[in-house]
Design an enzyme around this catalytic site. Structure first.
Site, PDB file in Angstrom:
ATOM      1  N   HIS A  38       0.827  -1.203   0.000  1.00 18.14           N
ATOM      2  CA  HIS A  38       0.000   0.000   0.000  1.00 18.14           C
ATOM      3  C   HIS A  38       0.863   1.255   0.000  1.00 18.14           C
ATOM      4  O   HIS A  38       1.964   1.265   0.546  1.00 18.14           O
ATOM      5  CB  HIS A  38      -0.882   0.034   1.255  1.00 18.14           C
ATOM      6  CG  HIS A  38      -2.154  -0.740   1.108  1.00 18.14           C
ATOM      7  ND1 HIS A  38      -3.353  -0.299   1.634  1.00 18.14           N
ATOM      8  CD2 HIS A  38      -2.433  -1.904   0.501  1.00 18.14           C
ATOM      9  CE1 HIS A  38      -4.301  -1.166   1.358  1.00 18.14           C
ATOM     10  NE2 HIS A  38      -3.754  -2.158   0.678  1.00 18.14           N
ATOM     11  N   GLU A 107      -6.504  -0.607  -5.743  1.00 17.25           N
ATOM     12  CA  GLU A 107      -7.468   0.252  -5.063  1.00 17.25           C
ATOM     13  C   GLU A 107      -7.120   1.709  -5.351  1.00 17.25           C
ATOM     14  O   GLU A 107      -5.947   2.089  -5.405  1.00 17.25           O
ATOM     15  CB  GLU A 107      -7.432   0.036  -3.539  1.00 17.25           C
ATOM     16  CG  GLU A 107      -7.640  -1.389  -3.096  1.00 17.25           C
ATOM     17  CD  GLU A 107      -6.319  -2.074  -2.770  1.00 17.25           C
ATOM     18  OE1 GLU A 107      -5.285  -1.386  -2.638  1.00 17.25           O
ATOM     19  OE2 GLU A 107      -6.325  -3.308  -2.663  1.00 17.25           O
TER      20      GLU A 107
END
Length: 322
Positions: A38, A107
């Site tokens: 991430h 995402e």
């Protein structure tokens, strides 16, 4: 018999703590270690988000036995697929072939930061499939050039390659991504225990990776609070998780999520039966590689894993799917 992994959550810990957890997981008998990739954490309460690939390099040098799995990397916007091909090859060499490349369509939370926008899901799938093709081509060696719909590669060559290319496992959540993974992947990854996701891969004899969370604490109420604090971002499902752009948005979107909502999917406390039931649900859904996110008291979790959970899980028969 399923194999079991320990999930390193970059959103929850600094890189040195992640390395310490991986060492403990290997000592506790886990078969593999996964790591999230991430740029941002899901929630402000997570506090961290170190660069996963730096940690993977250290893991390759520090560990001896466990497989290493990116769960998952998005090779389409924040990274050009040629860069993913190079760094995955490097980790595979450093780990003597213990690395597996998990990829997904990503995402908004992580990909929007480079200013290229966030395309609709069908375009993201096109980009992912093309990226996997580029990665596999570069792993074949030699100079490569390619002009695709979404990516261009000009005379690129990866000079440091492993003896065998890592397998590529593709994240799935529905029919379209399952079809993509069947075409392009060597296996699949999912975060929901649904047999319809695993069945095509079970029939083909391909690996099926699933990831679940447990919250361990002597005080069950505290375990539930921690599960809610740290994992409520998942309550909205993948259609929400993939679209929100920042931790502030996840904080707002999960403001009304209750502890009991989270506890429906996350087993809390120290009762081994409860945790075993949770894992068995994933086994019954056809997953043969199960990664566990441990929340709460990690020392107590590892004790419970070594003394109760792993011995009893190994004694269970594998579930039949289909």
């Amino acid at each position: 018999m399923p194999s079991y992994g320990y999930s390193l959550m970059c959103e929850l810990y600094d890189p040195n703590e992640l390395l310490a957890q991986a060492a403990r997981a290997e000592a506790a008998g886990f078969d593999f270690v996964t790591i999230s990739d991430h740029f941002h954490p899901w929630l402000f309460s997570h506090h961290h988000s170190p660069y996963a690939w730096s940690v993977l390099g250290a893991l390759a040098a520090q560990t001896e036995r466990v497989e290493l799995v990116s769960l998952v990397t998005c090779p389409t916007i924040r990274y050009h697929p040629a860069i993913v091909a190079q760094k995955a090859a490097t980790v595979a060499v450093m780990s003597d072939g213990r690395f597996r490349l998990g990829v997904g369509a990503g995402e908004n939370l992580n990909e929007h930061v480079v200013g290229r926008g966030w395309p609709p899901v069908h375009i993201r799938h096109e980009m992912l499939e093309e990226a996997i093709e580029i990665i596999r081509t570069l792993w074949q060696g030699g100079y490569r050039a390619r002009q695709g719909k979404h990516y261009r590669v000009d005379d690129a060559r990866i000079f440091t390659l492993p003896d065998e290319p890592p397998p590529i496992y593709v994240a799935v959540s529905g029919a379209a991504s399952v079809a993509l993974a069947e075409r392009s992947g060597d296996g699949m990854v999912a975060i929901h225990p649904r047999a319809e996701l695993t069945l095509p891969f079970a029939n083909a004899g391909k690996p099926r990776y699933g990831q679940l969370a447990v919250s361990v604490d002597e005080d069950e109420a505290r375990a539930r609070r921690l599960a809610h604090e740290l994992f409520r971002f998942s309550a909205g499902g993948w259609k929400v998780q993939s679209e929100l752009p920042n931790p502030a948005n996840f904080e707002a979107a999960t403001a009304t999520v209750r502890e009991e909502d989270v506890a429906k999917d996350i087993s809390c406390g120290i009762d081994p039966e409860r945790h075993l039931e949770t894992v068995q649900r994933w086994v019954n859904a056809g997953f043969d590689h199960i990664a566990i996110v441990a929340l709460g008291d990690l020392s107590r979790f590892f004790e419970l894993w070594e003394d109760e959970l792993r011995p009893r899980l190994d004694a269970l028969p594998a579930a039949r799917v289909g």
